[in-house]
Design a protein around this motif. Structure first.
Motif, PDB file in Angstrom:
ATOM      1  N   LYS A  27       0.835  -1.202   0.000  1.00 17.38           N
ATOM      2  CA  LYS A  27       0.000   0.000   0.000  1.00 17.38           C
ATOM      3  C   LYS A  27       0.870   1.253   0.000  1.00 17.38           C
ATOM      4  CE  LYS A  27      -4.081  -1.867   2.300  1.00 17.38           C
ATOM      5  NZ  LYS A  27      -4.913  -1.815   3.511  1.00 17.38           N
ATOM      6  N   ARG A  28       1.913   1.231   0.830  1.00 15.68           N
ATOM      7  CA  ARG A  28       2.810   2.377   0.893  1.00 15.68           C
ATOM      8  C   ARG A  28       3.534   2.580  -0.426  1.00 15.68           C
ATOM      9  NH1 ARG A  28       2.718   6.789   3.390  1.00 15.68           N
ATOM     10  NH2 ARG A  28       2.000   5.590   5.166  1.00 15.68           N
ATOM     11  N   GLN A  29       3.919   1.474  -1.055  1.00 13.82           N
ATOM     12  CA  GLN A  29       4.580   1.562  -2.353  1.00 13.82           C
ATOM     13  C   GLN A  29       3.642   2.195  -3.376  1.00 13.82           C
ATOM     14  OE1 GLN A  29       4.955  -1.946  -4.672  1.00 13.82           O
ATOM     15  NE2 GLN A  29       6.817  -1.273  -5.705  1.00 13.82           N
ATOM     16  N   ALA A  30       2.377   1.805  -3.333  1.00 13.99           N
ATOM     17  CA  ALA A  30       1.402   2.372  -4.264  1.00 13.99           C
ATOM     18  C   ALA A  30       1.273   3.881  -4.066  1.00 13.99           C
ATOM     19  CB  ALA A  30       0.049   1.699  -4.082  1.00 13.99           C
ATOM     20  N   VAL A  31       1.363   4.326  -2.821  1.00 15.90           N
ATOM     21  CA  VAL A  31       1.304   5.765  -2.545  1.00 15.90           C
ATOM     22  C   VAL A  31       2.500   6.472  -3.183  1.00 15.90           C
ATOM     23  CG1 VAL A  31       1.484   7.495  -0.697  1.00 15.90           C
ATOM     24  CG2 VAL A  31      -0.059   5.542  -0.444  1.00 15.90           C
ATOM     25  N   TRP A  32       3.696   5.912  -3.014  1.00 14.91           N
ATOM     26  CA  TRP A  32       4.902   6.533  -3.594  1.00 14.91           C
ATOM     27  C   TRP A  32       4.853   6.530  -5.121  1.00 14.91           C
ATOM     28  CZ3 TRP A  32       6.866   9.596  -0.396  1.00 14.91           C
ATOM     29  CH2 TRP A  32       7.121   9.270   0.929  1.00 14.91           C
ATOM     30  N   VAL A  33       4.357   5.435  -5.694  1.00 10.19           N
ATOM     31  CA  VAL A  33       4.258   5.368  -7.158  1.00 10.19           C
ATOM     32  C   VAL A  33       3.254   6.408  -7.669  1.00 10.19           C
ATOM     33  CG1 VAL A  33       3.490   3.901  -9.084  1.00 10.19           C
ATOM     34  CG2 VAL A  33       5.018   2.976  -7.337  1.00 10.19           C
ATOM     35  N   ALA A  34       2.150   6.579  -6.940  1.00 11.64           N
ATOM     36  CA  ALA A  34       1.159   7.578  -7.331  1.00 11.64           C
ATOM     37  C   ALA A  34       1.740   8.989  -7.244  1.00 11.64           C
ATOM     38  CB  ALA A  34      -0.075   7.469  -6.454  1.00 11.64           C
ATOM     39  N   ARG A  35       2.509   9.243  -6.199  1.00 12.23           N
ATOM     40  CA  ARG A  35       3.149  10.551  -6.074  1.00 12.23           C
ATOM     41  C   ARG A  35       4.176  10.763  -7.188  1.00 12.23           C
ATOM     42  NH1 ARG A  35       4.225  11.504   0.386  1.00 12.23           N
ATOM     43  NH2 ARG A  35       2.018  11.480   0.976  1.00 12.23           N
ATOM     44  N   ALA A  36       4.870   9.701  -7.565  1.00 15.11           N
ATOM     45  CA  ALA A  36       5.839   9.811  -8.660  1.00 15.11           C
ATOM     46  C   ALA A  36       5.124  10.141  -9.966  1.00 15.11           C
ATOM     47  CB  ALA A  36       6.623   8.510  -8.795  1.00 15.11           C
ATOM     48  N   ALA A  37       3.958   9.561 -10.153  1.00 13.08           N
ATOM     49  CA  ALA A  37       3.205   9.825 -11.384  1.00 13.08           C
ATOM     50  C   ALA A  37       2.723  11.273 -11.434  1.00 13.08           C
ATOM     51  CB  ALA A  37       2.017   8.877 -11.480  1.00 13.08           C
ATOM     52  N   LYS A  38       2.417  11.847 -10.272  1.00 17.49           N
ATOM     53  CA  LYS A  38       1.926  13.226 -10.222  1.00 17.49           C
ATOM     54  C   LYS A  38       3.049  14.259 -10.196  1.00 17.49           C
ATOM     55  CE  LYS A  38      -2.312  12.070  -7.755  1.00 17.49           C
ATOM     56  NZ  LYS A  38      -3.064  12.243  -6.505  1.00 17.49           N
ATOM     57  N   ALA A  39       4.272  13.800  -9.967  1.00 16.88           N
ATOM     58  CA  ALA A  39       5.387  14.739  -9.851  1.00 16.88           C
ATOM     59  C   ALA A  39       5.623  15.468 -11.168  1.00 16.88           C
ATOM     60  CB  ALA A  39       6.648  13.998  -9.420  1.00 16.88           C
ATOM     61  N   LYS A  40       6.054  16.721 -11.051  1.00 16.16           N
ATOM     62  CA  LYS A  40       6.221  17.547 -12.244  1.00 16.16           C
ATOM     63  C   LYS A  40       7.628  17.443 -12.841  1.00 16.16           C
ATOM     64  CE  LYS A  40       2.421  20.241 -11.280  1.00 16.16           C
ATOM     65  NZ  LYS A  40       1.299  20.465 -12.001  1.00 16.16           N
ATOM     66  N   ASP A  41       8.635  17.393 -11.960  1.00 12.92           N
ATOM     67  CA  ASP A  41       9.988  17.351 -12.512  1.00 12.92           C
ATOM     68  C   ASP A  41      10.608  15.961 -12.395  1.00 12.92           C
ATOM     69  OD1 ASP A  41      10.235  17.511  -9.782  1.00 12.92           O
ATOM     70  OD2 ASP A  41      11.977  18.825  -9.790  1.00 12.92           O
ATOM     71  N   LYS A  42      11.654  15.757 -13.159  1.00 13.19           N
ATOM     72  CA  LYS A  42      12.301  14.454 -13.285  1.00 13.19           C
ATOM     73  C   LYS A  42      12.941  13.991 -11.963  1.00 13.19           C
ATOM     74  CE  LYS A  42      14.832  12.358 -17.039  1.00 13.19           C
ATOM     75  NZ  LYS A  42      15.714  12.600 -18.178  1.00 13.19           N
ATOM     76  N   GLU A  43      13.560  14.932 -11.261  1.00 13.61           N
ATOM     77  CA  GLU A  43      14.250  14.599 -10.008  1.00 13.61           C
ATOM     78  C   GLU A  43      13.269  14.108  -8.936  1.00 13.61           C
ATOM     79  OE1 GLU A  43      16.529  17.095  -6.617  1.00 13.61           O
ATOM     80  OE2 GLU A  43      17.178  17.494  -8.671  1.00 13.61           O
ATOM     81  N   THR A  44      12.136  14.751  -8.838  1.00 14.53           N
ATOM     82  CA  THR A  44      11.121  14.352  -7.859  1.00 14.53           C
ATOM     83  C   THR A  44      10.560  12.975  -8.194  1.00 14.53           C
ATOM     84  OG1 THR A  44      10.558  16.688  -7.589  1.00 14.53           O
ATOM     85  CG2 THR A  44       9.021  15.093  -6.680  1.00 14.53           C
ATOM     86  N   LYS A  45      10.309  12.736  -9.478  1.00  6.41           N
ATOM     87  CA  LYS A  45       9.828  11.409  -9.901  1.00  6.41           C
ATOM     88  C   LYS A  45      10.820  10.325  -9.514  1.00  6.41           C
ATOM     89  CE  LYS A  45       6.816  12.378 -13.782  1.00  6.41           C
ATOM     90  NZ  LYS A  45       6.437  11.997 -15.126  1.00  6.41           N
ATOM     91  N   ALA A  46      12.082  10.574  -9.772  1.00  4.93           N
ATOM     92  CA  ALA A  46      13.121   9.596  -9.456  1.00  4.93           C
ATOM     93  C   ALA A  46      13.186   9.336  -7.948  1.00  4.93           C
ATOM     94  CB  ALA A  46      14.470  10.070  -9.965  1.00  4.93           C
ATOM     95  N   ARG A  47      13.058  10.411  -7.168  1.00  7.46           N
ATOM     96  CA  ARG A  47      13.102  10.258  -5.716  1.00  7.46           C
ATOM     97  C   ARG A  47      11.922   9.424  -5.215  1.00  7.46           C
ATOM     98  NH1 ARG A  47      12.873  15.563  -3.396  1.00  7.46           N
ATOM     99  NH2 ARG A  47      10.651  15.222  -3.179  1.00  7.46           N
ATOM    100  N   PHE A  48      10.725   9.684  -5.710  1.00 12.54           N
ATOM    101  CA  PHE A  48       9.550   8.928  -5.286  1.00 12.54           C
ATOM    102  C   PHE A  48       9.627   7.464  -5.726  1.00 12.54           C
ATOM    103  CE2 PHE A  48       6.921  13.040  -4.999  1.00 12.54           C
ATOM    104  CZ  PHE A  48       7.098  13.116  -3.626  1.00 12.54           C
TER     105      PHE A  48
END
Length: 114
Positions: A27-48
């Motif tokens: 469940k927690r992983q799904a939250v991080w993946v969802a946040r990565a999908a919503k992230a605007k920049d490349k660095e934030t996506k990679a971090r999530f």
């Protein structure tokens, strides 16, 4: 469950806890993946995405440690019970008391001379 061996109960409980840990991690992983999908920049996506991957890796390691600890505890309990069954039973309290108290007749004090 009254007739179940305690080592089997320990193992069963650990399996249930392991499943709960992994379900929460997914469940927690799904939250991080969802946040990565919503992230605007490349660095934030990679971090999530990294957080999502780390979550699963850490949860897997935790679940393995939990399972190993439970297995060790169950095995130790089984060994202790086997050893206890091979030992003679302890003496009862009445036997211990009779061994500790000497007879009153033989304990009489000699009469004092005047």
């Amino acid at each position: 469950m009254a007739e179940a061996d305690l080592d089997a109960v320990i193992r069963q409980t650990a399996r249930a806890q392991t499943k709960a840990v992994m379900a929460a991690a997914k469940k927690r992983q799904a939250v991080w993946v969802a946040r990565a999908a919503k992230a605007k920049d490349k660095e934030t996506k990679a971090r999530f995405r990294h957080l999502a991957k780390s979550t699963i890796l850490t949860a897997t390691a935790t679940a393995k440690r939990l399972q190993n600890s439970a297995e060790n505890a169950a095995d130790a309990y089984a060994r202790a019970m086997k050893k206890a069954m091979e030992e003679p039973p302890p003496a009862t309290e009445s036997q211990k008391k009779s061994e500790m108290k000497p007879d009153k007749k033989s304990e009489k004090k000699p009469a004092k001379k005047k």
